[in-house]
Design a protein around this motif. Sequence first.
Motif, PDB file in Angstrom:
ATOM      1  N   ALA A  49      62.555  62.429  50.363  1.00 54.48           N
ATOM      2  CA  ALA A  49      61.221  62.012  49.938  1.00 54.48           C
ATOM      3  C   ALA A  49      60.167  62.455  50.950  1.00 54.48           C
ATOM      4  N   ALA A  50      60.487  62.356  52.248  1.00 57.37           N
ATOM      5  CA  ALA A  50      59.524  62.741  53.277  1.00 57.37           C
ATOM      6  C   ALA A  50      59.228  64.237  53.212  1.00 57.37           C
ATOM      7  N   ALA A  51      60.270  65.050  53.007  1.00 57.41           N
ATOM      8  CA  ALA A  51      60.064  66.498  52.887  1.00 57.41           C
ATOM      9  C   ALA A  51      59.231  66.829  51.653  1.00 57.41           C
ATOM     10  N   ARG A  52      59.511  66.131  50.557  1.00 56.11           N
ATOM     11  CA  ARG A  52      58.752  66.368  49.329  1.00 56.11           C
ATOM     12  C   ARG A  52      57.273  66.010  49.520  1.00 56.11           C
ATOM     13  N   ASP A  53      57.021  64.868  50.165  1.00 56.79           N
ATOM     14  CA  ASP A  53      55.631  64.452  50.396  1.00 56.79           C
ATOM     15  C   ASP A  53      54.887  65.470  51.255  1.00 56.79           C
ATOM     16  N   ALA A  54      55.557  65.949  52.307  1.00 55.39           N
ATOM     17  CA  ALA A  54      54.924  66.929  53.194  1.00 55.39           C
ATOM     18  C   ALA A  54      54.667  68.235  52.452  1.00 55.39           C
ATOM     19  N   VAL A  89      53.097  78.247  55.292  1.00 51.09           N
ATOM     20  CA  VAL A  89      52.436  77.070  55.847  1.00 51.09           C
ATOM     21  C   VAL A  89      53.490  76.185  56.493  1.00 51.09           C
ATOM     22  N   THR A  90      53.246  75.771  57.728  1.00 57.04           N
ATOM     23  CA  THR A  90      54.184  74.913  58.448  1.00 57.04           C
ATOM     24  C   THR A  90      53.752  73.452  58.332  1.00 57.04           C
ATOM     25  N   VAL A  91      54.712  72.560  58.075  1.00 57.90           N
ATOM     26  CA  VAL A  91      54.406  71.138  57.954  1.00 57.90           C
ATOM     27  C   VAL A  91      55.293  70.344  58.909  1.00 57.90           C
ATOM     28  N   THR A  92      54.876  69.125  59.172  1.00 59.50           N
ATOM     29  CA  THR A  92      55.683  68.179  59.941  1.00 59.50           C
ATOM     30  C   THR A  92      56.202  67.124  58.984  1.00 59.50           C
ATOM     31  N   VAL A  93      57.505  66.999  58.906  1.00 61.14           N
ATOM     32  CA  VAL A  93      58.120  66.063  57.969  1.00 61.14           C
ATOM     33  C   VAL A  93      58.320  64.719  58.653  1.00 61.14           C
ATOM     34  N   GLY A  94      57.820  63.664  58.032  1.00 59.76           N
ATOM     35  CA  GLY A  94      57.980  62.324  58.584  1.00 59.76           C
ATOM     36  C   GLY A  94      59.321  61.720  58.201  1.00 59.76           C
ATOM     37  N   ARG A  95      59.383  60.383  58.200  1.00 55.71           N
ATOM     38  CA  ARG A  95      60.642  59.703  57.908  1.00 55.71           C
ATOM     39  C   ARG A  95      60.528  58.704  56.763  1.00 55.71           C
ATOM     40  N   GLU A  96      59.323  58.408  56.336  1.00 60.47           N
ATOM     41  CA  GLU A  96      59.127  57.372  55.335  1.00 60.47           C
ATOM     42  C   GLU A  96      59.800  57.748  54.012  1.00 60.47           C
ATOM     43  N   GLY A  97      60.599  56.808  53.486  1.00 58.26           N
ATOM     44  CA  GLY A  97      61.251  57.014  52.200  1.00 58.26           C
ATOM     45  C   GLY A  97      62.532  57.809  52.273  1.00 58.26           C
ATOM     46  N   GLY A  98      62.974  58.199  53.457  1.00 61.55           N
ATOM     47  CA  GLY A  98      64.176  59.006  53.583  1.00 61.55           C
ATOM     48  C   GLY A  98      63.841  60.479  53.708  1.00 61.55           C
ATOM     49  N   PRO A  99      64.807  61.290  54.149  1.00 62.20           N
ATOM     50  CA  PRO A  99      64.533  62.710  54.435  1.00 62.20           C
ATOM     51  C   PRO A  99      64.073  63.510  53.221  1.00 62.20           C
ATOM     52  N   ALA A 146      51.718  67.839  49.982  1.00 61.99           N
ATOM     53  CA  ALA A 146      50.464  67.761  50.735  1.00 61.99           C
ATOM     54  C   ALA A 146      50.016  69.155  51.162  1.00 61.99           C
ATOM     55  N   ALA A 147      50.982  69.982  51.592  1.00 59.73           N
ATOM     56  CA  ALA A 147      50.651  71.345  52.010  1.00 59.73           C
ATOM     57  C   ALA A 147      50.207  72.189  50.821  1.00 59.73           C
ATOM     58  N   LEU A 148      50.866  72.020  49.679  1.00 55.53           N
ATOM     59  CA  LEU A 148      50.485  72.778  48.486  1.00 55.53           C
ATOM     60  C   LEU A 148      49.097  72.362  47.994  1.00 55.53           C
ATOM     61  N   ASP A 149      48.823  71.067  48.046  1.00 56.38           N
ATOM     62  CA  ASP A 149      47.488  70.593  47.661  1.00 56.38           C
ATOM     63  C   ASP A 149      46.423  71.209  48.559  1.00 56.38           C
ATOM     64  N   ALA A 150      46.699  71.194  49.863  1.00 63.30           N
ATOM     65  CA  ALA A 150      45.731  71.743  50.818  1.00 63.30           C
ATOM     66  C   ALA A 150      45.526  73.240  50.591  1.00 63.30           C
ATOM     67  N   ASP A 165      57.163  75.929  55.276  1.00 59.15           N
ATOM     68  CA  ASP A 165      58.184  75.822  56.321  1.00 59.15           C
ATOM     69  C   ASP A 165      58.247  74.362  56.767  1.00 59.15           C
ATOM     70  N   HIS A 166      59.343  73.684  56.406  1.00 60.96           N
ATOM     71  CA  HIS A 166      59.490  72.267  56.760  1.00 60.96           C
ATOM     72  C   HIS A 166      59.934  72.064  58.210  1.00 60.96           C
ATOM     73  N   GLY A 167      60.356  73.143  58.852  1.00 60.69           N
ATOM     74  CA  GLY A 167      60.778  73.040  60.247  1.00 60.69           C
ATOM     75  C   GLY A 167      62.036  72.229  60.451  1.00 60.69           C
ATOM     76  N   LEU A 168      62.891  72.135  59.438  1.00 66.28           N
ATOM     77  CA  LEU A 168      64.079  71.293  59.528  1.00 66.28           C
ATOM     78  C   LEU A 168      65.340  72.071  59.900  1.00 66.28           C
ATOM     79  N   GLN A 169      65.241  73.403  59.959  1.00 66.53           N
ATOM     80  CA  GLN A 169      66.400  74.229  60.286  1.00 66.53           C
ATOM     81  C   GLN A 169      66.004  75.291  61.306  1.00 66.53           C
ATOM     82  N   ASP A 170      66.974  75.684  62.124  1.00 64.85           N
ATOM     83  CA  ASP A 170      66.717  76.754  63.078  1.00 64.85           C
ATOM     84  C   ASP A 170      66.348  78.035  62.330  1.00 64.85           C
ATOM     85  N   GLY A 171      65.306  78.694  62.801  1.00 66.47           N
ATOM     86  CA  GLY A 171      64.896  79.942  62.188  1.00 66.47           C
ATOM     87  C   GLY A 171      64.087  79.788  60.922  1.00 66.47           C
TER      88      GLY A 171
END
Length: 348
Positions: free
Chosen positions: A124-129, A112-122, A132-136, A83-89
């Motif tokens: 790339a940031a979502a992909r990185d987050a 799994v809920t993640v917090t998406v940053g801003r580095e590299g654009g939306p 990271a969650a899948l690795d964890a 869950d990237h938390g980028l959309q309502d619901g």
Amino acid sequence: MGPHPAVAAIRLAVRRVLHDVLTEHRAEQPAEHRNGTPPTAPDAHAPLVLVACSGGADSMALASALAFEARKLPVRAGGITVDHGLQDGSDTRAAEVAERMTALGLTPSEAVTVTVGREGGPEAAARDARYAALDAAAERHGAAAVLLGHTRDDQAETVLLGLARGSGIRSLSGMAAVSGATRRYRRPFLQLDRQTVRKACVAQELAVWDDPHNSDPAYTRSRLRHEGLPALEKALGKGVVEALARTAQLSRDDADALDTWAADAETTVRDEAGALECAKLFGLPPAVRRRVLRRAVIAEGAPAGSLFARHIEEVDRLVTGWRGQGAINLPGRVEARRQGGRLVIRQG
């Protein structure tokens, strides 16, 4: 009567990957565990394979195929949705996806809920987050592999994006069927088109969710998918996706060979103290020399994902076009400068 052809295709693709995972897993096991497990009876020593599932057609088809094939092999199967938390619901939707995976027989199945940053654009940031969650999750559950639902169409899009960035042959090689430092990520569907995967969902009456971001023109990949590729097919004819995917494989083979050459060459262009000698670097073929430089810059702390061809070209000019220019500033606070016939690369 057998399954629908599309269903048979996705199951075969997953079956092949599971056999690869099993072969690798058994090779790593102590001798007493290699031959004692019945071929269709998972036990404590059976590898866990997770599917990364967004709820979309590609990943739901993958989840269903994993659940079906795992029942016939000594493999435990589970699922993770992020869950990237980028959309309502989005939290409710993620919980529903986890429930669907549980209903398929995937255990564990979790959101799994993640917090998406801003580095590299939306994107790339979502992909990185997400990774990271899948690795964890893989570490937490001790998973041997994580399956990803990328299709041949995704591969074609990735090749075109790499071409647009001008990032070289490695970008044109697209996504690998197996990737990650521990060969964690597997992409069974890279040889299947998106239409086949969607047909498999319809045939199995799988509920799917189409992410609105995938059709939002604000995102580069979405524009490429709905405008760029159709325009190419209109201009060049059908078969563009297949040709781009084939280009990816050929480029990957070439890039792998050049990377091996560069790794061997790196030991020959350093002096006794380990410094890079510009005269010896100059003597290397450009494709090999730039790979040596990229390896050296990353080794000093530059993030690989932020290092583009233009950065390496600037460092390369310190070797091939030296006119007394100053230090080159690189991502990760790394700088490269020429000093006394040596190339000095360090984090400032």
